[in-house]
Design a protein around this motif. Structure first.
Motif, PDB file in Angstrom:
ATOM      1  N   GLU A  44      18.062  84.936  45.049  1.00 11.82           N
ATOM      2  CA  GLU A  44      18.561  83.499  44.548  1.00 11.82           C
ATOM      3  C   GLU A  44      18.206  82.845  43.478  1.00 11.82           C
ATOM      4  O   GLU A  44      19.506  81.864  43.575  1.00 11.82           O
ATOM      5  N   GLN A  45      16.936  81.807  43.837  1.00 14.95           N
ATOM      6  CA  GLN A  45      16.665  80.612  42.856  1.00 14.95           C
ATOM      7  C   GLN A  45      16.282  81.176  41.947  1.00 14.95           C
ATOM      8  O   GLN A  45      16.737  80.506  40.857  1.00 14.95           O
ATOM      9  N   LYS A  46      15.861  82.422  41.554  1.00 13.90           N
ATOM     10  CA  LYS A  46      16.219  82.402  40.323  1.00 13.90           C
ATOM     11  C   LYS A  46      16.841  83.244  39.931  1.00 13.90           C
ATOM     12  O   LYS A  46      17.669  82.715  38.438  1.00 13.90           O
ATOM     13  N   ALA A  47      18.259  83.507  40.564  1.00 17.17           N
ATOM     14  CA  ALA A  47      19.354  83.687  39.784  1.00 17.17           C
ATOM     15  C   ALA A  47      20.276  82.570  39.226  1.00 17.17           C
ATOM     16  O   ALA A  47      21.164  82.215  38.742  1.00 17.17           O
ATOM     17  N   ASP A  48      19.799  81.169  40.442  1.00 17.18           N
ATOM     18  CA  ASP A  48      20.703  80.057  40.097  1.00 17.18           C
ATOM     19  C   ASP A  48      19.990  79.364  39.236  1.00 17.18           C
ATOM     20  O   ASP A  48      20.441  79.257  38.583  1.00 17.18           O
ATOM     21  N   GLU A  49      18.619  79.615  38.645  1.00 13.42           N
ATOM     22  CA  GLU A  49      18.180  78.992  37.633  1.00 13.42           C
ATOM     23  C   GLU A  49      18.000  80.277  36.634  1.00 13.42           C
ATOM     24  O   GLU A  49      19.139  78.816  35.230  1.00 13.42           O
ATOM     25  N   ALA A  53      20.617  77.422  33.666  1.00 11.65           N
ATOM     26  CA  ALA A  53      20.159  77.720  32.187  1.00 11.65           C
ATOM     27  C   ALA A  53      21.282  78.427  31.094  1.00 11.65           C
ATOM     28  O   ALA A  53      21.439  77.826  30.443  1.00 11.65           O
ATOM     29  N   GLU A  54      21.862  78.740  31.612  1.00 15.21           N
ATOM     30  CA  GLU A  54      23.262  79.884  30.975  1.00 15.21           C
ATOM     31  C   GLU A  54      24.329  78.902  30.478  1.00 15.21           C
ATOM     32  O   GLU A  54      24.649  78.355  29.755  1.00 15.21           O
ATOM     33  N   LEU A  55      24.902  78.277  32.077  1.00 16.24           N
ATOM     34  CA  LEU A  55      25.923  76.938  32.075  1.00 16.24           C
ATOM     35  C   LEU A  55      24.962  75.787  31.164  1.00 16.24           C
ATOM     36  O   LEU A  55      25.779  75.159  30.608  1.00 16.24           O
ATOM     37  N   ARG A  56      23.683  75.653  31.542  1.00 20.21           N
ATOM     38  CA  ARG A  56      22.998  74.421  30.062  1.00 20.21           C
ATOM     39  C   ARG A  56      23.365  74.509  29.140  1.00 20.21           C
ATOM     40  O   ARG A  56      23.952  73.683  28.392  1.00 20.21           O
ATOM     41  N   GLY A  57      22.711  75.950  28.638  1.00 16.96           N
ATOM     42  CA  GLY A  57      23.333  75.925  27.046  1.00 16.96           C
ATOM     43  C   GLY A  57      24.764  76.093  26.264  1.00 16.96           C
ATOM     44  O   GLY A  57      25.387  75.589  25.844  1.00 16.96           O
TER      45      GLY A  57
END
Length: 283
Positions: A44-49, A53-57
């Motif tokens: 889940e942490q990996k998915a959140d990260e 990252a996608e949302l930040r981009g």
């Protein structure tokens, strides 16, 4: 250790082992559960990260785009503000010009009406003068025709007809007195005056004269007719010139009126085009 004690310990050893194993099993399950939870949390942490990252981009990309759009929008607002000011100035200028053109049209209409009245008066005067000249020419031609037959022919004309001929000729001579000053001699005037006063007596007097004056009278009438025809031609030429001038004036003024305040120097389409050019352009 005493044997009894040892035997007792050996007897209870399986039970102790079983209890120890039973106690260890829940701990193992908990450990397994914790490991499973750790694995799940790591996923889940990996998915959140990844999502972060996608949302930040996406946010960075959209922020850049929106920043450009905001900057362009502000520049467009400034441009439209300037265009609005120019359009307002153009509208005021066009309104002033249209007002001036409306005044010009009003003046042209008034000039047109005045020209119609003046021309109408001139036409009436021309018609009266032309009619009068035709009448005078007819009177002179009648006298000339009568004298062309000689004195014997004059003697055959009824007295009433002679009086009518004399009256018409006298009217013509009276109306054209100034014109005939250079055409008729003193002797001509005396003969005409005698004819006007007593047409029948004048004809009888001619029959008693030895001198052949019939030719002189015919020449006098012919000269009078020539003068009247010259005047008629001049009058008609003057009227033709007046008519041409009037027609040109009418055409010019009608064109000005046709142009009107909605046409002006631009024309109706020109005004719309000039105004539309000053309006803001859409995005």
């Amino acid at each position: 250790m005493p044997v009894r004690t040892m035997l007792a310990a050996l007897a209870f050893a399986p039970l102790a082992i079983a209890r120890t194993q039973a106690a260890a099993k829940p701990v193992s399950e908990v450990v397994d559960m914790l490991k499973e939870m750790q694995t799940t949390l790591e996923k889940e942490q990996k998915a959140d990260e990844d999502m972060y990252a996608e949302l930040r981009g996406w946010c960075k990309e959209n922020n850049d785009v929106k920043s450009v759009e905001v900057s362009d929008g502000q520049a467009r607002i400034q441009e439209l503000t300037g265009l609005a000011a120019e359009a307002n100035a153009s509208a005021q200028s066009l309104a002033t010009e249209m007002s001036a053109l409306a005044t010009e049209v009003s003046d042209a209409t008034a000039a047109l009406d005045a020209a119609r009245v003046l021309h109408g008066n001139k036409v009436d005067t021309f018609n009266d003068n032309e009619k009068s000249l035709y009448k005078d020419i007819e009177a002179v031609e009648a006298a000339s025709t009568a004298i062309s037959g000689g004195v014997p022919a004059l003697m055959q004309i009824p007295e009433g007809r002679l009086k009518e001929m004399s009256a018409k000729l006298q009217d013509a001579v009276t109306r054209r007195a100034q014109r005939l000053d250079n055409t008729l001699s003193v002797r001509d005037h005396e003969r005409l005056e005698a004819f006007f006063q007593d047409p029948a007596g004048f004809v009888k007097g001619l029959s008693l004269m030895q001198a052949p004056i019939g030719g002189e009278l015919a020449g006098m009438f012919e000269a009078m007719k020539d003068d009247f025809n010259v005047d008629l031609k001049a009058l008609q030429d003057e009227m033709a010139k007046e008519q041409s001038t009037y027609d040109e004036l009418m055409a010019s003024k009608k064109e000005e009126i046709k142009a009107g305040p909605f046409e002006g120097h631009f024309g109706c389409r020109g005004l719309r085009a000039a105004f539309s050019q000053s309006l803001p352009k859409p995005f």
